[in-house]
Enzyme design. Structure first.
Site, short mmCIF file in Angstrom:
data_model
loop_
_atom_site.label_atom_id
_atom_site.label_comp_id
_atom_site.label_asym_id
_atom_site.label_seq_id
_atom_site.Cartn_x
_atom_site.Cartn_y
_atom_site.Cartn_z
N LEU A 268 41.37 -42.16 -3.36
CA LEU A 268 39.95 -42.49 -3.47
C LEU A 268 39.62 -43.11 -4.82
CD1 LEU A 268 38.51 -39.19 -1.95
CD2 LEU A 268 38.86 -41.37 -0.79
N GLY A 269 40.47 -42.87 -5.80
CA GLY A 269 40.19 -43.42 -7.13
C GLY A 269 41.18 -42.90 -8.15
N ALA A 270 41.16 -43.52 -9.31
CA ALA A 270 42.03 -43.08 -10.41
C ALA A 270 41.18 -42.96 -11.65
CB ALA A 270 43.16 -44.09 -10.62
N GLN A 272 41.02 -41.20 -15.92
CA GLN A 272 41.80 -41.23 -17.15
C GLN A 272 42.96 -40.24 -17.10
OE1 GLN A 272 38.45 -40.27 -19.44
NE2 GLN A 272 37.87 -42.37 -19.87
N GLY A 274 44.31 -38.74 -14.11
CA GLY A 274 44.97 -38.55 -12.83
C GLY A 274 44.27 -39.31 -11.73
N VAL A 276 42.36 -39.21 -7.61
CA VAL A 276 41.62 -38.40 -6.64
C VAL A 276 42.02 -38.87 -5.25
CG1 VAL A 276 39.36 -37.69 -5.80
CG2 VAL A 276 39.68 -38.12 -8.24
N ASP A 381 30.91 -32.94 -20.00
CA ASP A 381 31.21 -34.33 -19.63
C ASP A 381 30.28 -34.77 -18.50
OD1 ASP A 381 32.37 -36.80 -19.64
OD2 ASP A 381 34.28 -36.18 -18.76
#
Length: 526
Positions: A268-270, A272, A274, A276, A381
């Protein structure tokens, strides 16, 4: 089922800066084949896949449990707890009990989200998801009764697609314990679709009324009366508010799980640290998996923090289901269909959302942060990339507390390329002072992201330029489409002195009533 570990440490919700020893679950770290992993003292052999109990799990035996020595059990002869199924449930674990809507069961043991029960029809025993059942003869068996829902969430649900004029619910009163409120979908030529709320008052003899001229001995009678005619309400009651089947609770005693139980299916995404993934757990449950790059954090520190994160459970926080504690660390959470709020706002669907919906997103996030604030926790964050969006546009806060255990200097040092300078409060940039008030600053930046549909804050400025500008007292100007009242909230979040910034509880109250602050939230007696 093995021993379960409960959170016995009264210091679980802890102060803003915590000592290195965190978490509520006593774990041992073992060295097996060169890998460090954690197991509770009651786990099985280290050579087979290890399932470690949920740190939030507690056991409360029911009156029909066979263990008479268990503390808290009722005296023999006490009444059975009989529950009725609100939905169908198909067993997915070998110890589960399948049932159909309307089936009745006797509860043998109340243990967290899974209760042990016996079917009155088949006499079979097994575990049942507690959020799929309600006590027989309780209000929860009524399709129009919504337990524990807030006024704001009642409005969100009644205004959702699929409901009609006169759709309604009765819910617990937020302000008066033991009382109820009626919420009804209405239409106003000026406001469009809207929701009206009525206080249900109680008679000394136990009856109920909205208007003193019409009293009822039960809530069922009250509903039947207002279904026949509006009798002073904004609308005649039509049908109960639509509700979807709740999420099944996570599998019992599956907190630290083996990697083999997960099948990663779609990236689904990358980020900083790792990637997902959408994944399936044990062939039956869709989840999201965050895979952490090896070396990005210590296993011990992560597990201690995760044990605390697991105890933070709220509708507006992404549910943390389980962890894989051998490197690479996996974090398993509920799956959120629309992805991050940042990506959603930039999408075709997101960029068409009207301002009231953007304010609603902001109010939902403030609600989740007010819970984190109340529990003396810190996010560290907070930004649109760390908010996830469900299929029904519910916003949930993700990655809370994770920043604390990251060990990458690029992220932890303010000069590092990965440090989120543009979201970080000056005292956190300059002195590393992270508190709930530095989260409030970040929330102000997040509001700007939302109202600009995902634009990068301080457009055209580099990180060093932002730091210098903030030192001179610079603040981002108000975008054209941003109401003054919303910009005022941002400016209060960006006060230089942390103690002058508002609480999340206050921010939530302002955003919840952004469009209704001038009028009473409850209708006068008809």
């Amino acid at each position: 089922m093995g021993g379960r570990s409960s959170c016995e440490d009264p210091g679980c919700p802890r102060d803003e800066e915590r000592a290195p020893r965190m978490g509520c679950m006593k774990s041992k770290f073992l060295q097996v084949g060169g890998n460090t992993f954690s197991k509770t003292e009651t786990s099985a052999s280290p050579h087979c896949p290890v399932y470690v109990p949920d740190p939030t799990s507690t056991i409360k035996p029911g009156p029909n449990s066979h263990n008479s020595n268990t503390p808290g059990i009722r005296e023999a002869g006490s009444e059975d707890i009989i529950v009725v199924a609100l939905y169908d449930y198909e067993a997915i674990h070998h110890e589960d009990l399948s049932f159909q809507k309307g089936d009745q069961m006797v509860v043998l043991e109340e243990s967290g989200e899974w209760w042990k029960a016996r079917s009155l029809a088949t006499r079979k025993e097994g575990y049942i998801p507690s959020n799929y059942v309600a006590r027989v003869d309780s209000l929860e068996t009524e399709e129009w009764f919504f337990k524990g829902i807030s006024r704001k969430d009642a409005e969100r649900q009644l205004l959702a697609p699929g409901n009609m004029l006169g759709s309604f619910m009765i819910r617990d009163s937020e302000t008066t314990k033991g009382s109820y409120s009626l919420s009804v979908r209405d239409y106003d030529p000026r406001q469009g679709d809207t929701v009206k709320h009525y206080k249900i008052r109680t008679l000394d003899n136990g009856g109920f009324y909205i208007s003193p001229r019409s009293t009822f001995s039960t809530l069922q009678e009250l509903v039947d009366h207002y279904k026949k005619g509006n009798d002073g309400l904004c609308q005649k009651l039509s049908v109960p508010c639509m509700s979807s089947k709740p999420q099944k609770p996570w599998e019992k005693d599956a907190w630290e799980i083996p990697r083999e139980s997960l099948k990663l299916e779609k990236k689904l995404g990358a980020g900083q640290f790792g990637e997902v993934w959408m994944a399936t757990y044990n062939k039956h449950t869709k989840v999201a998996v965050k895979t952490m790059k090896p070396g990005s954090m210590s296993v011990e520190a992560f597990l201690a923090e995760a044990n605390v994160m697991k105890t933070l459970q709220h509708d507006k926080l992404v549910k943390l289901h389980a962890v894989v504690t051998k490197e690479p660390i996996y974090i398993i959470t509920e799956f959120m269909a629309k992805g991050s709020l940042l990506d959603f706002l930039k999408s075709d669907e997101g960029s068409k959302q009207p301002l009231p919906k953007l304010i609603d997103f902001s109010a939902q996030i403030a609600e989740g942060m007010a819970f984190i604030e109340q529990r003396n926790y810190i996010h560290r964050d907070l930004r649109a990339a760390n908010i996830l969006v469900s299929a029904s546009l519910v916003c949930k806060i993700a990655d809370f507390g994770l920043a604390r255990v990251i060990e990458d200097n690029e992220y932890t040092a303010r000069e590092g390329a990965k440090f989120p300078i543009k979201w970080t409060a000056p005292e956190a940039i300059n002195f590393g002072s992270f508190t709930i008030k530095s989260d409030v600053w970040s929330f102000g930046i997040l509001l700007m992201e939302i109202v600009t549909y995902g634009r990068i804050p301080y457009p055209g400025m580099s990180n060093p330029e932002v730091i210098r500008a903030l030192e001179r007292g610079y603040r981002m100007p108000r975008p054209e489409n941003c109401p003054e009242e919303l910009y005022n909230i941002m400016m209060r979040c960006w006060k230089n002195r942390p103690e002058e910034r508002p609480t999340f509880e206050y921010i939530q109250s302002v955003l919840d009533d952004f469009y209704t602050a001038t009028e009473s939230q409850y209708q006068q007696q008809p």
